[in-house]
Design a protein around this motif. Sequence first.
Motif, PDB file in Angstrom:
ATOM      1  N   THR A  51      72.423  46.823  58.870  1.00 16.12           N
ATOM      2  CA  THR A  51      71.160  46.259  58.375  1.00 16.12           C
ATOM      3  C   THR A  51      70.084  47.329  58.318  1.00 16.12           C
ATOM      4  O   THR A  51      69.333  47.410  57.344  1.00 16.12           O
ATOM      5  N   GLU A  72      68.729  39.265  50.240  1.00 16.48           N
ATOM      6  CA  GLU A  72      69.175  38.595  51.460  1.00 16.48           C
ATOM      7  C   GLU A  72      68.762  39.372  52.707  1.00 16.48           C
ATOM      8  O   GLU A  72      68.312  38.783  53.692  1.00 16.48           O
ATOM      9  N   VAL A  73      68.911  40.689  52.671  1.00 20.25           N
ATOM     10  CA  VAL A  73      68.512  41.518  53.818  1.00 20.25           C
ATOM     11  C   VAL A  73      67.001  41.445  53.999  1.00 20.25           C
ATOM     12  O   VAL A  73      66.511  41.351  55.137  1.00 20.25           O
ATOM     13  N   ARG A  75      65.016  38.962  53.276  1.00 20.86           N
ATOM     14  CA  ARG A  75      64.726  37.654  53.894  1.00 20.86           C
ATOM     15  C   ARG A  75      65.066  37.678  55.379  1.00 20.86           C
ATOM     16  O   ARG A  75      64.308  37.182  56.210  1.00 20.86           O
ATOM     17  N   GLN A  76      66.224  38.228  55.704  1.00 19.69           N
ATOM     18  CA  GLN A  76      66.671  38.296  57.095  1.00 19.69           C
ATOM     19  C   GLN A  76      65.680  39.095  57.943  1.00 19.69           C
ATOM     20  O   GLN A  76      65.313  38.678  59.045  1.00 19.69           O
ATOM     21  N   VAL A  77      65.255  40.236  57.444  1.00 17.20           N
ATOM     22  CA  VAL A  77      64.318  41.084  58.182  1.00 17.20           C
ATOM     23  C   VAL A  77      62.978  40.376  58.361  1.00 17.20           C
ATOM     24  O   VAL A  77      62.430  40.336  59.467  1.00 17.20           O
ATOM     25  N   ASP A  79      62.389  37.148  58.338  1.00 16.50           N
ATOM     26  CA  ASP A  79      62.577  36.026  59.260  1.00 16.50           C
ATOM     27  C   ASP A  79      62.704  36.495  60.701  1.00 16.50           C
ATOM     28  O   ASP A  79      62.096  35.911  61.607  1.00 16.50           O
ATOM     29  N   THR A  80      63.468  37.553  60.931  1.00 17.43           N
ATOM     30  CA  THR A  80      63.679  38.056  62.291  1.00 17.43           C
ATOM     31  C   THR A  80      62.388  38.587  62.889  1.00 17.43           C
ATOM     32  O   THR A  80      62.019  38.233  64.018  1.00 17.43           O
TER      33      THR A  80
END
Length: 113
Positions: A51, A72-73, A75-77, A79-80
């Motif tokens: 990541t 997608e990455v 969004r993930q970052v 959100d995290t």
Amino acid sequence: MDGISDPELEALWDEFHRVVNMTSQELSTWLRTSDAEEDSEPLPEHAGTETGRHVLSILGKRRMDLTEGDIEVMRQVVDTVTAQRRDDLEPTAGDSAWRFRLMRLGHDPLKRA
């Protein structure tokens, strides 16, 4: 791109660049340093988490060049980092393991956004 409108992509792009407060050079250095062992250091393209390397790749792109995987990455970052930080992202001290996990995503909690 399928599944995301232009305004949604623009908002995600802006939010991603707000939470990723490390430059590509800072992130690259951190990924190599955090992966270095006493006797060796990995090649730059293999340093850090998958990541983290993907975030580094995104930092070098223009919005129009993003792939579905990049989105997608991103969004993930977002959100995290948002889940682990206050919305204002004011510099905050925490334990070093927490800080280092966030730094692998390009966010240094001690640095101003």
